[in-house]
Design a protein around this motif. Sequence first.
Motif, PDB file in Angstrom:
ATOM      1  N   ILE A 151     -42.568   4.535   6.354  1.00  0.00           N
ATOM      2  CA  ILE A 151     -42.025   5.736   6.997  1.00  0.00           C
ATOM      3  C   ILE A 151     -43.087   6.792   7.235  1.00  0.00           C
ATOM      4  O   ILE A 151     -42.811   7.832   7.818  1.00  0.00           O
ATOM      5  CB  ILE A 151     -40.866   6.348   6.174  1.00  0.00           C
ATOM      6  N   GLY A 152     -44.320   6.577   6.780  1.00  0.00           N
ATOM      7  CA  GLY A 152     -45.373   7.531   7.049  1.00  0.00           C
ATOM      8  C   GLY A 152     -46.288   7.744   5.862  1.00  0.00           C
ATOM      9  O   GLY A 152     -46.456   6.861   5.009  1.00  0.00           O
ATOM     10  N   LEU A 153     -46.887   8.929   5.817  1.00  0.00           N
ATOM     11  CA  LEU A 153     -47.801   9.308   4.741  1.00  0.00           C
ATOM     12  C   LEU A 153     -47.053  10.180   3.742  1.00  0.00           C
ATOM     13  O   LEU A 153     -46.504  11.221   4.098  1.00  0.00           O
ATOM     14  CB  LEU A 153     -49.003  10.066   5.311  1.00  0.00           C
ATOM     15  N   LEU A 154     -47.028   9.745   2.486  1.00  0.00           N
ATOM     16  CA  LEU A 154     -46.385  10.511   1.419  1.00  0.00           C
ATOM     17  C   LEU A 154     -47.449  11.244   0.626  1.00  0.00           C
ATOM     18  O   LEU A 154     -48.512  10.696   0.323  1.00  0.00           O
ATOM     19  CB  LEU A 154     -45.613   9.588   0.476  1.00  0.00           C
ATOM     20  N   GLU A 155     -47.152  12.491   0.283  1.00  0.00           N
ATOM     21  CA  GLU A 155     -48.044  13.303  -0.552  1.00  0.00           C
ATOM     22  C   GLU A 155     -47.279  13.727  -1.804  1.00  0.00           C
ATOM     23  O   GLU A 155     -46.177  14.278  -1.709  1.00  0.00           O
ATOM     24  CB  GLU A 155     -48.525  14.536   0.222  1.00  0.00           C
ATOM     25  N   PHE A 156     -47.859  13.477  -2.968  1.00  0.00           N
ATOM     26  CA  PHE A 156     -47.192  13.792  -4.230  1.00  0.00           C
ATOM     27  C   PHE A 156     -48.178  14.559  -5.108  1.00  0.00           C
ATOM     28  O   PHE A 156     -49.221  14.026  -5.491  1.00  0.00           O
ATOM     29  CB  PHE A 156     -46.736  12.516  -4.934  1.00  0.00           C
ATOM     30  N   ASP A 157     -47.864  15.820  -5.375  1.00  0.00           N
ATOM     31  CA  ASP A 157     -48.749  16.645  -6.199  1.00  0.00           C
ATOM     32  C   ASP A 157     -48.320  16.676  -7.658  1.00  0.00           C
ATOM     33  O   ASP A 157     -48.764  17.514  -8.428  1.00  0.00           O
ATOM     34  CB  ASP A 157     -48.824  18.075  -5.653  1.00  0.00           C
ATOM     35  N   GLY A 158     -47.456  15.744  -8.049  1.00  0.00           N
ATOM     36  CA  GLY A 158     -46.957  15.715  -9.420  1.00  0.00           C
ATOM     37  C   GLY A 158     -45.699  16.519  -9.595  1.00  0.00           C
ATOM     38  O   GLY A 158     -45.035  16.431 -10.624  1.00  0.00           O
ATOM     39  N   ILE A 159     -45.339  17.306  -8.573  1.00  0.00           N
ATOM     40  CA  ILE A 159     -44.157  18.155  -8.638  1.00  0.00           C
ATOM     41  C   ILE A 159     -43.227  17.880  -7.456  1.00  0.00           C
ATOM     42  O   ILE A 159     -42.032  17.720  -7.610  1.00  0.00           O
ATOM     43  CB  ILE A 159     -44.570  19.644  -8.661  1.00  0.00           C
ATOM     44  N   GLU A 160     -43.814  17.805  -6.271  1.00  0.00           N
ATOM     45  CA  GLU A 160     -43.003  17.699  -5.059  1.00  0.00           C
ATOM     46  C   GLU A 160     -43.550  16.581  -4.167  1.00  0.00           C
ATOM     47  O   GLU A 160     -44.757  16.356  -4.095  1.00  0.00           O
ATOM     48  CB  GLU A 160     -43.025  19.023  -4.293  1.00  0.00           C
ATOM     49  N   TRP A 161     -42.621  15.892  -3.492  1.00  0.00           N
ATOM     50  CA  TRP A 161     -42.976  14.881  -2.499  1.00  0.00           C
ATOM     51  C   TRP A 161     -42.900  15.494  -1.107  1.00  0.00           C
ATOM     52  O   TRP A 161     -41.993  16.262  -0.802  1.00  0.00           O
ATOM     53  CB  TRP A 161     -42.017  13.700  -2.569  1.00  0.00           C
ATOM     54  N   LYS A 162     -43.864  15.141  -0.251  1.00  0.00           N
ATOM     55  CA  LYS A 162     -43.844  15.545   1.147  1.00  0.00           C
ATOM     56  C   LYS A 162     -44.065  14.309   2.007  1.00  0.00           C
ATOM     57  O   LYS A 162     -44.828  13.426   1.652  1.00  0.00           O
ATOM     58  CB  LYS A 162     -44.926  16.581   1.444  1.00  0.00           C
ATOM     59  N   ILE A 163     -43.400  14.273   3.146  1.00  0.00           N
ATOM     60  CA  ILE A 163     -43.520  13.143   4.060  1.00  0.00           C
ATOM     61  C   ILE A 163     -44.130  13.630   5.365  1.00  0.00           C
ATOM     62  O   ILE A 163     -43.736  14.659   5.901  1.00  0.00           O
ATOM     63  CB  ILE A 163     -42.142  12.472   4.322  1.00  0.00           C
ATOM     64  N   TYR A 164     -45.139  12.900   5.838  1.00  0.00           N
ATOM     65  CA  TYR A 164     -45.760  13.171   7.132  1.00  0.00           C
ATOM     66  C   TYR A 164     -45.637  11.901   7.967  1.00  0.00           C
ATOM     67  O   TYR A 164     -46.243  10.880   7.648  1.00  0.00           O
ATOM     68  CB  TYR A 164     -47.232  13.553   6.975  1.00  0.00           C
ATOM     69  N   GLN A 165     -44.848  11.958   9.006  1.00  0.00           N
ATOM     70  CA  GLN A 165     -44.638  10.786   9.842  1.00  0.00           C
ATOM     71  C   GLN A 165     -45.725  10.688  10.899  1.00  0.00           C
ATOM     72  O   GLN A 165     -46.197  11.699  11.431  1.00  0.00           O
ATOM     73  CB  GLN A 165     -43.262  10.842  10.500  1.00  0.00           C
ATOM     74  N   MET A 166     -46.100   9.453  11.199  1.00  0.00           N
ATOM     75  CA  MET A 166     -47.078   9.214  12.247  1.00  0.00           C
ATOM     76  C   MET A 166     -46.476   9.599  13.600  1.00  0.00           C
ATOM     77  O   MET A 166     -45.259   9.559  13.789  1.00  0.00           O
ATOM     78  CB  MET A 166     -47.497   7.749  12.244  1.00  0.00           C
ATOM     79  N   PRO A 167     -47.333   9.975  14.575  1.00  0.00           N
ATOM     80  CA  PRO A 167     -46.797  10.415  15.877  1.00  0.00           C
ATOM     81  C   PRO A 167     -45.893   9.385  16.535  1.00  0.00           C
ATOM     82  O   PRO A 167     -44.900   9.731  17.152  1.00  0.00           O
ATOM     83  CB  PRO A 167     -48.066  10.660  16.700  1.00  0.00           C
ATOM     84  N   ASN A 168     -46.229   8.116  16.422  1.00  0.00           N
ATOM     85  CA  ASN A 168     -45.391   7.075  17.035  1.00  0.00           C
ATOM     86  C   ASN A 168     -44.538   6.358  16.001  1.00  0.00           C
ATOM     87  O   ASN A 168     -44.065   5.247  16.242  1.00  0.00           O
ATOM     88  CB  ASN A 168     -46.270   6.077  17.780  1.00  0.00           C
ATOM     89  N   PHE A 169     -44.367   6.991  14.808  1.00  0.00           N
ATOM     90  CA  PHE A 169     -43.558   6.442  13.718  1.00  0.00           C
ATOM     91  C   PHE A 169     -44.081   5.083  13.238  1.00  0.00           C
ATOM     92  O   PHE A 169     -43.317   4.251  12.752  1.00  0.00           O
ATOM     93  CB  PHE A 169     -42.084   6.318  14.120  1.00  0.00           C
ATOM     94  N   SER A 170     -45.389   4.881  13.361  1.00  0.00           N
ATOM     95  CA  SER A 170     -45.983   3.639  12.878  1.00  0.00           C
ATOM     96  C   SER A 170     -45.977   3.629  11.359  1.00  0.00           C
ATOM     97  O   SER A 170     -46.118   4.662  10.710  1.00  0.00           O
ATOM     98  CB  SER A 170     -47.423   3.511  13.385  1.00  0.00           C
ATOM     99  N   LEU A 171     -45.852   2.444  10.791  1.00  0.00           N
ATOM    100  CA  LEU A 171     -45.950   2.312   9.347  1.00  0.00           C
ATOM    101  C   LEU A 171     -47.424   2.314   8.954  1.00  0.00           C
ATOM    102  O   LEU A 171     -48.274   1.769   9.665  1.00  0.00           O
ATOM    103  CB  LEU A 171     -45.237   1.049   8.872  1.00  0.00           C
ATOM    104  N   ILE A 172     -47.738   2.957   7.855  1.00  0.00           N
ATOM    105  CA  ILE A 172     -49.116   3.078   7.396  1.00  0.00           C
ATOM    106  C   ILE A 172     -49.402   1.957   6.403  1.00  0.00           C
ATOM    107  O   ILE A 172     -48.743   1.847   5.369  1.00  0.00           O
ATOM    108  CB  ILE A 172     -49.356   4.451   6.745  1.00  0.00           C
ATOM    109  N   ARG A 173     -50.416   1.145   6.706  1.00  0.00           N
ATOM    110  CA  ARG A 173     -50.756   0.023   5.857  1.00  0.00           C
ATOM    111  C   ARG A 173     -52.019   0.267   5.036  1.00  0.00           C
ATOM    112  O   ARG A 173     -52.310  -0.500   4.127  1.00  0.00           O
ATOM    113  CB  ARG A 173     -50.925  -1.237   6.709  1.00  0.00           C
TER     114      ARG A 173
END
Length: 942
Positions: free
Chosen positions: A59-81
């Motif tokens: 679903i994209g790039l997930l960022e986790f700072d130990g407290i909160e999750w954030k999702i950043y989707q790719m422009p064309n909704f590509s899955l990140i491998r």
Amino acid sequence: MSIQRHFILFILSLLVITPSIAHQKPYVINFARDKYHAANKNWTIGQDEKGITYFGNDIGLLEFDGIEWKIYQMPNFSLIRSLAVESHSTIYVGALGELGRWDRNQAGKLQYTSFKNMLPPKSLENESFWRIWIDNDKVYFQSFSNIYVYDHHTIQQLTTPKGFLLLTKVRNEYWVQEMYGSLYQLANKQLKKIKGSEFLNGTLTRVILPYGKERYLIGTSTGEIYLYDRKNFIPWNNSLSKLLNGQELNCGIYCAKRNTYYLGTQLSGIYEVDIQGNVLNHFHAANSLQNNTILSLYEDQQNNIWVAMDRGLAYIRYTNKLSYYHTTEGISSAVYTATLWNDYLFIGTNQGVYFVHKEKTKDLEMFSSMKFLKGTEGQVWAFKQIDGQLFCCHNKGLLEIRPDFSIHQPYRIDIGVFKMLETNYNEKEINILVTYKEVYIINKETKDVHIIREIPDPINEAEIDHLGNIWLGTVNNGVYKCRLNEEMNAFRYYTYYGHKKDKTLPKHLQICKASGRIFFLGNDQFYAYNENKDNLQSSPLLNQCFKNINSLKRIVPINHEASWAITSSSVYRFFYDGYIARIQEAYKIEADNLSLITASENISVLNDSLSLICLDTGFIIHNSQKSKQSNNISLTPPNLEYIRTRKDNSINNNFLNKDIKIAYQDNTVTIGFSVNDAFAKNLFVEYLLEDVDSTWSQAKKQNYISYARLPHGKYTLRLHSTDGLNNYSDDTIIHFRILPPWYLTSWWYLVCTLLIIASFFAIFLLMKKRLQAKNLKRMKIKETEFLRQMNEQLQNEIERKNAELFTQTSFIIQKNELILNLKRIVDEICSKNTQKALIPLYQKINHLLANNLNTEDDWKIFLIKFEQKHHNFFKTLKEHYPQLTTNDLRLCACLKLNMDTKDTASLMNLSIRSIENNRYRLRKKLNLKSTQNLNDFFLTIN
């Protein structure tokens, strides 16, 4: 399902660890299944210098700072491998038909830049990127077909006819296998074939790991692992290869701190092996993970392991000195007590007693050997070893567990037993039992059992002090100090201590023992018995030691100096010898959904080095012989990320240390921050805004703070991180200033001052103008009056002059007419009288009349009067018509006065015909048209 089978299934779901702690066992955290990070296919993991972890999934790039999750989707909704973290500000990603970079903006959010425009159109169609590595000024993007080298300006393509499998970094070298072919090393944008690697043709090499300083482990998908010494490929561990055969080895990492390898498979989870290839742990769906398909592994800065699975994420965390047993299937077996006896580990639960031989604890699947002890079905409260015998305090009474694992009731006690004590009283050995109702005294020699009923309150705790006093604790009514009589069948006396007697004491007092001394715990305060004053007094040493710790529940002694303090969520190992009290170790059990048993928190001391922390779904083993934990735990202060105002204006973290000024209309401020390794260390944040907050906030799991509608002024915000165990980081300090509203700024004061001055000046000018206008009006009135008077005078003068001119003209006309009439009369008389003597008289009279008729003096007077009324009339005519004669001017004056022809003839002493002829000649000289009236013409001349 029987209780025995039920618990065996429960135990099989526990992590593999042993009370003898042959190898430390971690705690595996499976993240909850939600739309962001657990229920999706997770491909890759990375971490930046601040401990923030990044995940690439479908679903994209997930960022986790130990407290909160954030999702950043790719422009064309590509899955990140694949992804590679360069810094907190830059993350490279590879996806299906896409490669690029995420950069952090001043608001702390990531923005994506694609590199596709640096390559020919449609060159990335159907191409996925499986590995990304950052090598100084170069970035490698690897797909199955090509390796793209990005130098921050251009992208160069490396390729082979067969394509590539997985680009792997080992130490500072880059290894890659040609698809189903030989191994290559990548250096300086060139591929160099590894000699002797041709035997790997037809295999998939998915794991290349360092071994020692110069050797390598090469693992194939079929499980074969080879040791490569830069010359030869030697099979490493045949037993391990057989174990991995058919499991589809997929990934692996080397943990330098633990000196072990983690091998991830697609079918059977993760194997942790030592440097000889011996399996230490096996993490899989049956005991810890959400599923068995491991896509990637990552070691974070705390040397803990992140696991990306086909469906979900897991985190394998190691805590110094702790090994974890915990359930993963939600089975409600709670552990209340444990003991080591006759080379067996006995575990008391709410379902009964389970046991396993200590030698079996070294097995990989040790819990398959654990058995349920028949006859112990029900609640187990405590174990007690006395003279080599093992007693079990059970809700069925007091049970004895014999060496042949049979159950015997040594005494007929038909009520549940909480606790069993052993003491020597008056040179007689006795046992004290605390039951659900009364206290039982057992004489070990005679086997007599006595029920003590003097205490009216229900008893749930008992301890014996160094003087032989028996202290009994009630449920919620203080404590009693008791002495037995000689027969030991009743109390000789007892004394009550509690809130009813002393209002300064809390209502509930917990009896506890530390370093052989009896203490009383209530409302997080310690009390000790003062024998001289016969009362309970505060214990300053222990109270100072635990002054910042709340919800203390129980104290469990370990030896003469060390003890455990248990709260509702944490445990503390502390030192106390009567002179010094200090906390040596602290662990937060509440982290990651682990919890103690509410109202029955307990730690069982197994031996001098092992303690078992009882949980409501398992237990934890503490080994004090492991590396010493530092008393001074260093925590990293929070990192400031951004400041966002009401209008969503953001201040970049590059400017956070400078003088921050915020407009008054933006006085709702949100400050974002991150905490290094917040998840790994289970950290919280506390904050204080000086002059706004009176005290520090409660410890919270959050990464931003908001303050609404702050008044103008200077502010200092303090932040620090804490682990909830009385350890704090240094303060992160940020200074900012809310600018005053426009009506309170110095510029506004200056403008107001100028406006006031301008107002006074304007008022002065206005008043001056009004005074001037008033004076001018008065002067105008006077002038008007003067002009009116002058006008009246002039009008009077004009009328007077008109009258004079009219009088003069009339006089001349009348005089001339009179003279003409006289002359005519004289002429008639002379014509009728022919006497010659009268002729001279007639002539003389005519001459006199003629002289008076044509006198120039009359004209001069007329012209003077005319010029006074019509100033410059003659001058104007002469200037425009210089050909005019004196008679013409006289005629013009008569015409100006609008005199008729008869009066004009009379005034000029001419005949009417002569006047008409003169008028005609005058029109010619004046060049007047025939239609133009001569009188009107002269009226226009001033």
